[in-house]
Design an enzyme around this catalytic site. Structure first.
Site, mmCIF file in Angstrom:
data_model
loop_
_atom_site.group_PDB
_atom_site.id
_atom_site.type_symbol
_atom_site.label_atom_id
_atom_site.label_comp_id
_atom_site.label_asym_id
_atom_site.label_seq_id
_atom_site.Cartn_x
_atom_site.Cartn_y
_atom_site.Cartn_z
ATOM 1 C CB SER A 64 -1.022 -0.209 1.281
ATOM 2 O OG SER A 64 -1.938 0.757 1.178
ATOM 3 C CG ASP A 89 -7.280 -2.439 -3.065
ATOM 4 O OD1 ASP A 89 -7.807 -1.815 -2.402
ATOM 5 O OD2 ASP A 89 -5.955 -2.659 -2.899
ATOM 6 C CG HIS A 115 -5.867 -2.313 0.710
ATOM 7 N ND1 HIS A 115 -5.175 -1.921 -0.510
ATOM 8 C CD2 HIS A 115 -5.158 -1.593 1.614
ATOM 9 C CE1 HIS A 115 -3.991 -1.143 -0.196
ATOM 10 N NE2 HIS A 115 -4.096 -1.101 1.305
#
Length: 219
Positions: A115, A169, A200
């Site tokens: 991320s 996601d 995610h």
């Protein structure tokens, strides 16, 4: 220098992996992955898991949490915290320099992240004059994309890149990941792309692909 957790899978590791966590997490987040990678045959390495600084994050109403940079909006790229991105880049470069000072060649250092950590992996790893062994960028996007072609290091074109993303996601949309892949490929980068039916997060198949990537770039 950022505070870090360190693990070595043998006494004299021949490679280093610097792994950057996501927004609101800390260096402990990916520590359990080391045993999984080792079980899958990943090369012996020193794993370095830094803690991001604690800063107020705009998208979370200014709540203070560990973050590599501020998030100013839900689209992630229309307004970016350029100063924060560059500050974290400099901090990660300090960690790379420390590995070199310990005797680890840059060609034996992998930079990885999830991320926000993946975004900093791309921001930092592709601006190194002397290329690293490889980059692993998970569930992320290419930050400061309009500036990238002008700022990238020429030698970075030889760096193997693993990009991986969840098809559902909701935090970093798949389109942001595919846009990063396409921009890098257009500039001649060898991108290994993986897409998984997940949100995610990280899945077992992804860990297997990371282990295979580490075996290849650190052979």
């Amino acid at each position: 220098m950022l505070d870090c957790i360190e693990l070595q899978t043998r006494d004299q590791p021949s490679a280093s992996v610097i792994w950057l966590h996501g927004l609101g997490a800390d260096g402990y987040d990916f520590v359990p992955v080391v045993k999984e990678l080792e079980a899958l045959g990943a090369p012996a390495a020193r794993y370095v898991f830094p803690h991001a600084p604690q800063i107020p994050v705009s998208i979370n109403n200014g709540y203070v949490m560990r973050a590599w940079y501020d998030i100013l909006g839900t689209d992630l790229v229309r307004r970016e915290d350029e100063a924060g991105l560059r500050r974290s880049q400099a901090q990660v470069e300090q960690l790379i320099d420390r590995e070199v000072a310990r005797g680890m060649p840059r060609a034996r250092i992998v930079l990885a992240g999830f991320s926000q950590g993946g975004a900093i992996t791309l921001q930092t790893g592709l601006r190194q004059a002397e290329p690293l062994a490889g980059l692993v960028a998970l569930s992320c996007y290419l930050p400061l994309a309009p500036l990238f072609a002008a700022e990238r290091a020429a030698g970075s074109a030889a760096v193997p890149i693993l990009l991986a993303h969840g098809s559902s996601d909701p935090v970093v949309p798949l389109a942001r990941g595919t846009a990063a892949r396409e921009q890098l490929q257009q500039l001649g980068y060898a991108v290994q792309w993986h897409e998984y039916p997940m949100p995610h997060s990280v899945c077992g198949e992804e860990i297997e692909d990371i282990a295979a990537f580490l075996k290849r770039v650190l052979a």
